[in-house]
Write a protein that holds these residues in place. Structure first.
Motif, PDB file in Angstrom:
ATOM      1  N   LYS A  60       0.825  -1.211   0.000  1.00  0.00           N
ATOM      2  CA  LYS A  60       0.000   0.000   0.000  1.00  0.00           C
ATOM      3  C   LYS A  60       0.861   1.264   0.000  1.00  0.00           C
ATOM      4  CE  LYS A  60      -3.773  -2.377   0.274  1.00  0.00           C
ATOM      5  NZ  LYS A  60      -4.697  -2.488  -0.818  1.00  0.00           N
ATOM      6  N   GLU A 265      -1.255 -15.083   7.536  1.00  0.00           N
ATOM      7  CA  GLU A 265      -2.669 -14.913   7.890  1.00  0.00           C
ATOM      8  C   GLU A 265      -3.321 -16.202   8.375  1.00  0.00           C
ATOM      9  OE1 GLU A 265      -4.625 -11.505   5.401  1.00  0.00           O
ATOM     10  OE2 GLU A 265      -3.694 -12.890   3.967  1.00  0.00           O
ATOM     11  N   LYS A 321       4.544  -4.875  13.332  1.00  0.00           N
ATOM     12  CA  LYS A 321       3.195  -4.420  13.007  1.00  0.00           C
ATOM     13  C   LYS A 321       3.243  -3.138  12.190  1.00  0.00           C
ATOM     14  CE  LYS A 321      -1.421  -3.618  14.806  1.00  0.00           C
ATOM     15  NZ  LYS A 321      -2.350  -3.737  15.952  1.00  0.00           N
ATOM     16  N   SER A 325       1.823  -2.644   8.440  1.00  0.00           N
ATOM     17  CA  SER A 325       0.891  -1.554   8.132  1.00  0.00           C
ATOM     18  C   SER A 325       1.371  -0.741   6.942  1.00  0.00           C
ATOM     19  CB  SER A 325       0.721  -0.636   9.348  1.00  0.00           C
ATOM     20  OG  SER A 325       0.130  -1.325  10.430  1.00  0.00           O
ATOM     21  N   GLY A 329      -1.013  -2.217   4.340  1.00  0.00           N
ATOM     22  CA  GLY A 329      -2.168  -1.411   4.716  1.00  0.00           C
ATOM     23  C   GLY A 329      -2.554  -1.640   6.159  1.00  0.00           C
ATOM     24  N   ALA A 330      -2.767  -0.546   6.885  1.00  0.00           N
ATOM     25  CA  ALA A 330      -3.044  -0.634   8.318  1.00  0.00           C
ATOM     26  C   ALA A 330      -4.295  -1.438   8.623  1.00  0.00           C
ATOM     27  CB  ALA A 330      -3.166   0.767   8.911  1.00  0.00           C
ATOM     28  N   GLU A 331      -5.296  -1.393   7.721  1.00  0.00           N
ATOM     29  CA  GLU A 331      -6.557  -2.087   7.998  1.00  0.00           C
ATOM     30  C   GLU A 331      -6.390  -3.604   8.066  1.00  0.00           C
ATOM     31  OE1 GLU A 331      -6.006  -1.802   3.602  1.00  0.00           O
ATOM     32  OE2 GLU A 331      -5.834  -0.415   5.299  1.00  0.00           O
ATOM     33  N   ARG A 332      -5.366  -4.146   7.444  1.00  0.00           N
ATOM     34  CA  ARG A 332      -5.197  -5.596   7.413  1.00  0.00           C
ATOM     35  C   ARG A 332      -4.630  -6.158   8.717  1.00  0.00           C
ATOM     36  NH1 ARG A 332      -2.832  -7.886   1.881  1.00  0.00           N
ATOM     37  NH2 ARG A 332      -3.562  -9.783   2.935  1.00  0.00           N
ATOM     38  N   ALA A 334      -4.968  -4.110  11.737  1.00  0.00           N
ATOM     39  CA  ALA A 334      -5.465  -3.234  12.801  1.00  0.00           C
ATOM     40  C   ALA A 334      -6.061  -4.003  13.963  1.00  0.00           C
ATOM     41  CB  ALA A 334      -6.484  -2.248  12.229  1.00  0.00           C
ATOM     42  N   GLN A 335      -6.723  -5.135  13.687  1.00  0.00           N
ATOM     43  CA  GLN A 335      -7.406  -5.888  14.729  1.00  0.00           C
ATOM     44  C   GLN A 335      -6.519  -6.958  15.383  1.00  0.00           C
ATOM     45  OE1 GLN A 335     -10.434  -4.887  15.723  1.00  0.00           O
ATOM     46  NE2 GLN A 335     -10.134  -3.287  14.176  1.00  0.00           N
TER      47      GLN A 335
END
Length: 344
Positions: A60, A265, A321, A325, A329-332, A334-335
């Protein structure tokens, strides 16, 4: 009052952890040079991707080099590249620990076999055990053995099992890497494993001495004698240890099977950025339960080793982390927790 060997081990673990934390207070540009290596060295990772054509479109963003405005920052940037060692040298940690363990086992054996006329031979193992007895006022005042000899043997065996598996992974599981790491990382790792090789047995010194005084030769009824409390700690701690041991192995197999610089993942990686580090915490937490003396839930010396583990691996997990990010991409991520569930 003279510090006991156990107290020296505890202070050393705290000192090593503090040294890592001091680095996190440095300017960001200096942290990058001192703490990042391999995939987290974004400049190196980017250059490798460009040369090998591995930019698959998932990235990203690419981290820009941080400005090095001060004289100290520029000095670090100039000097650090000359203080690098291959990341593959990690394997030497596990070889070194196994050598240390074999050394202490040989010392223990010779100390037992060489006993004559009530005198203990003057080898290093014997001196450490004797000093632990004379310098710790709590142990000196205790007529009973606070830790079963079986706990010492199980701790030796479990830590050897962990180290042997890590050695196997570096030989048979992980792919060859051209990454480098700062030599300070390497030296801190060697110091940690040297101290750990003593920490797994030093609080059991009273059980060791009691066995020596009972008989020069180890008998099964002495080696395996343990009350209900000690057996419970051994069983509970060993179960947690083996669960974390297996979990970490699965994490490493998954990482080894990934395409270079891709996002893990599967399995625990769905919840953690660095679950193999989470397993490392559970491994040493479990070991501190296995070796907990009578009346205590944990072994203080082995528990203190977690301070170094949390500091060193926590910093790496946090930077990992951030790298994920930036690249994916941070959204991948974030959780995902970095390393410690519900906390970090």
């Amino acid at each position: 009052m003279t510090l006991s060997p156990a107290s020296i081990c505890q202070a050393s673990f705290v000192g090593l952890g503090a040294a890592i934390m001091v680095l996190t207070l440095l300017p960001a540009a200096m942290q990058k040079h001192l703490l990042d290596y391999g995939a987290r060295d974004t400049e190196r990772a980017a250059s490798v991707d460009e040369v090998q054509g591995k930019d698959n479109g998932e990235s990203k963003s690419k981290s820009e080099p941080l400005p090095e405005s001060g004289v100290l920052e520029r000095t670090v940037a100039t000097v650090v590249p000359y203080l690098q060692v291959p990341h593959s040298w990690f394997i030497s940690f596990y070889v070194f620990y196994l050598i240390c363990s074999a050394y202490w086992a040989a010392q223990w054996w010779s100390w037992r076999q060489a006993r004559s006329g009530g005198e203990m031979p003057d080898n290093l193992f014997g001196r450490i055990v004797a000093r632990q007895q004379t310098s710790d006022p709590v142990l000196a005042a205790m007529p009973a053995t606070p830790m079963a000899l079986l706990q010492v043997y199980v701790a030796f065996g479990l830590e050897a099992l962990q180290t042997g598996r890590r050695l196997y992974e570096y030989i048979c599981v992980f792919k060859p890497s051209k990454a480098n790491m700062n030599i300070a990382h390497f030296l801190l790792g060697l110091m940690y494993y040297a101290i750990m090789s003593v920490a797994v047995w030093v609080e059991g010194s009273q059980a060791i001495v009691s066995m020596k005084q009972h008989d020069a030769k180890l008998k099964p009824d002495i080696a395996f004698a343990a009350d209900k409390e000690a057996l419970t700690k051994i069983v509970v701690g060993t179960i947690f240890f083996l669960l974390a041991w297996g979990g970490q192995f699965r994490c490493h197999v998954h990482l080894a099977g990934l395409k270079k610089y891709s996002l893990p993942e599967e399995g625990l990686f769905r919840y953690f950025v660095s679950p193999h580090y989470t397993c490392e915490l559970f491994l040493y937490g479990a070991l501190s339960i296995v070796t907990a003396p009578e009346g205590r839930l944990v072994n203080r010396t082995l528990l203190s080793s977690l301070l170094f583990v949390i500091a060193s691996l926590g910093v790496t997990a946090g930077r990992t982390k951030q790298w994920y990010s930036d690249k994916f991409g941070a959204e991948r991520v974030a959780q995902r927790w970095r390393m410690i569930p519900f906390l970090f």
